[in-house]
Design an enzyme around this catalytic site. Sequence first.
Site, PDB file in Angstrom:
ATOM      1  CE  LYS A  88      -6.396   0.202  -1.324  1.00  0.00           C
ATOM      2  NZ  LYS A  88      -7.172  -0.370  -0.204  1.00  0.00           N
ATOM      3  CE1 TYR A 128      -3.514   2.485   0.005  1.00  0.00           C
ATOM      4  CE2 TYR A 128      -4.307   1.489   2.034  1.00  0.00           C
ATOM      5  CZ  TYR A 128      -4.484   2.360   0.981  1.00  0.00           C
ATOM      6  OH  TYR A 128      -5.632   3.115   0.903  1.00  0.00           O
TER       7      TYR A 128
END
Length: 290
Positions: A156, A131
């Site tokens: 992400k 992330y």
Amino acid sequence: MNLSGVLFFPVTPFAADGTLAEQVLAEHIRQGMAHGPGGVFVACGTGEFSALSEAEHERAVRVAAEVVDGRVPLFAGAGGSLGAALNQARAAREAGADGLLLMPPYLAQGPGHGFKAYVEAVAAELPVIVYQRGTVVLEPDAAVELAGIPGVIGLKDGLGDIDRMQRTVLAIRETYPDFLFFNGLPTAELTMPAYRGIGVELYSSAVFAFAPEIALAYLNGDERLLTEFYAPLVRLRGKVPGYPVALVKAGVRLRGLDVGPVRPPLVDVTDEHLEELETLIKTGLELATS
């Protein structure tokens, strides 16, 4: 790993005494699964990952695994200190998760090769989606290095820097064509036209947690929802820090499931903003079913 369609990020319900409400969580996930998500991400940002103890995290993943029962990929949040992240990863693996969404290691910030070692350690336990947000801001060459780590399957993006992300996508896909990319901005539907333009099709749908009908109608091409539901929702979200989570939990309550309050330092939605949210949900549902 096959991830497609709308990705479901359930909230984490708490009982009146503040404990994890496991049966409510199971029902919340059952309701979401009835609408056919492409994957379930439990105990992540929308699920108040940072507010959960390791024991609560493990129980949340176990409940999710029992409900999902292998029908779609199940990911769990992990992150923080390396010791905590490894404990979460191992517990998630034993509970039945298929992979991890790896949050940034907050506060402790080292050079790039230090973060790479952090990712390598966690990815040895379960497949990892890194992330990019907060302290993790990757240049394309650094992202390519991470993509080459065994077990790292995706990135992400929670930054919203389209130029950086385009260069990252191009650089990684040159060597790893099957690597996964996700739009991880809050209320991601509003920015999906831009992300699709750079080849990023997957996204986190916070709205799916409380109004899957709206999320699916948008996925199927109802562009009216952008101006009449998503844009006003984003304006409401920006009024108070923490609303990207608190509004979702309030939305679940408005749809009839008592998932309890958010935990500090987040705060619950005010009565005035709750009325705005209720009106927005009504508008979105009317559009989704018309």
